[in-house]
Scaffold this active site. Structure first.
Site, PDB file in Angstrom:
ATOM      1  N   ILE A   1       0.956  -1.077  -0.037  1.00 41.73           N
ATOM      2  CA  ILE A   1       0.008  -0.170  -0.024  1.00 41.73           C
ATOM      3  C   ILE A   1       0.957   1.025   0.000  1.00 41.73           C
ATOM      4  O   ILE A   1       1.965   1.621   1.055  1.00 41.73           O
ATOM      5  CB  ILE A   1      -0.954   0.072   1.301  1.00 41.73           C
ATOM      6  CG1 ILE A   1      -1.840  -1.245   1.251  1.00 41.73           C
ATOM      7  CG2 ILE A   1      -1.688   1.217   1.093  1.00 41.73           C
ATOM      8  CD1 ILE A   1      -2.792  -1.125   2.330  1.00 41.73           C
TER       9      ILE A   1
ATOM     10  N   HIS B   1       9.645   4.202  -0.994  1.00 44.86           N
ATOM     11  CA  HIS B   1       9.700   2.823  -0.618  1.00 44.86           C
ATOM     12  C   HIS B   1       8.532   1.841  -1.556  1.00 44.86           C
ATOM     13  O   HIS B   1       8.939   0.751  -2.055  1.00 44.86           O
ATOM     14  CB  HIS B   1       9.487   2.460   0.946  1.00 44.86           C
ATOM     15  CG  HIS B   1       9.755   0.833   1.156  1.00 44.86           C
ATOM     16  ND1 HIS B   1      11.030   0.495   1.030  1.00 44.86           N
ATOM     17  CD2 HIS B   1       8.973   0.016   1.739  1.00 44.86           C
ATOM     18  CE1 HIS B   1      11.129  -0.982   1.206  1.00 44.86           C
ATOM     19  NE2 HIS B   1       9.654  -1.138   1.866  1.00 44.86           N
TER      20      HIS B   1
ATOM     21  N   ARG C   1     -10.067  -5.925  -3.609  1.00 44.59           N
ATOM     22  CA  ARG C   1      -9.204  -6.966  -4.575  1.00 44.59           C
ATOM     23  C   ARG C   1      -9.040  -8.168  -4.196  1.00 44.59           C
ATOM     24  O   ARG C   1      -9.011  -9.134  -4.732  1.00 44.59           O
ATOM     25  CB  ARG C   1      -7.867  -6.157  -5.409  1.00 44.59           C
ATOM     26  CG  ARG C   1      -8.305  -4.986  -6.083  1.00 44.59           C
ATOM     27  CD  ARG C   1      -7.070  -4.158  -6.177  1.00 44.59           C
ATOM     28  NE  ARG C   1      -7.364  -3.089  -7.123  1.00 44.59           N
ATOM     29  CZ  ARG C   1      -8.429  -1.930  -7.092  1.00 44.59           C
ATOM     30  NH1 ARG C   1      -8.777  -1.713  -5.904  1.00 44.59           N
ATOM     31  NH2 ARG C   1      -8.340  -1.146  -8.048  1.00 44.59           N
TER      32      ARG C   1
END
Length: 183
Positions: A85, A91, A129
């Site tokens: 996420i 990163h 999802r």
């Protein structure tokens, strides 16, 4: 929105002998990971296959675990699962790009891998999802691995060492004797 679009899904492949699939999951978001694994295991079992699930610390370790398993075990295919996420730093891009690139490179070496590592903007996108009863991206990743495996079996099965001749423990010595100790 992509979740409302209809798309074509290939029919589930069938196998003359059962397949053995390794599911490698990074459970950083445990409830998301659990849903992905549920979808993947349901799909593998529906195809008459067997599975094993292992956990690794994060998405970057998923390809490494698959590479190790390919060298040291007897799995027919692999399912990569996890969730990344977007946060406040770069990163996110590193993890998304590097894990995806590593999985693609393993695939180009002949491994049958379904990539179900979610790369999303927020937790709600991941939840939608991942739901096995919803978008079922875990099941989709398992289906991808199964389809690739069906192709590999159709075209002659697995061959280790793509592009290289495997090393042999024994060698032929001039004069006809064989073995490591004969020289």
């Amino acid at each position: 929105m992509a979740s409302n679009e209809e798309h074509y899904t290939l029919p589930r492949p069938s196998f003359d002998k059962p397949v053995k699939i390794l599911i490698v999951v990074a459970p950083y978001y445990k409830d998301i990971a659990n849903e992905l694994v549920k979808g993947a295991t349901d799909e593998i079992e529906a195809a008459g296959g067997f599975h094993e699930v292992i956990e690794v610390p994060g998405a970057l370790e998923v390809p490494t675990a698959i590479g190790i398993a390919e060298r040291m075990s007897n799995f027919d295919g692999y399912v990569a699962l996890g969730c990344v996420i977007r946060g406040e730093t770069t990163h996110y891009e590193t993890v998304c790009n590097d894990s995806s690139r590593a999985l693609a490179l393993l695939g180009l070496q002949g491994l049958c891998i379904g990539n179900g590592i979610l790369t999303v903007e927020n937790y709600e996108q991941a939840r939608v999802r991942a739901e096995a009863a919803g978008q079922n991206k875990g099941g989709g990743a398992a289906a991808a691995a199964l389809h690739l495996l069906a192709l590999a079996r159709r075209w002659g099965g697995a061959r280790k060492g793509v592009g290289f001749v495997p090393a042999r423990d024994e060698f032929q010595v001039a004069g006809g004797s064989q073995g490591k100790d004969s020289a």
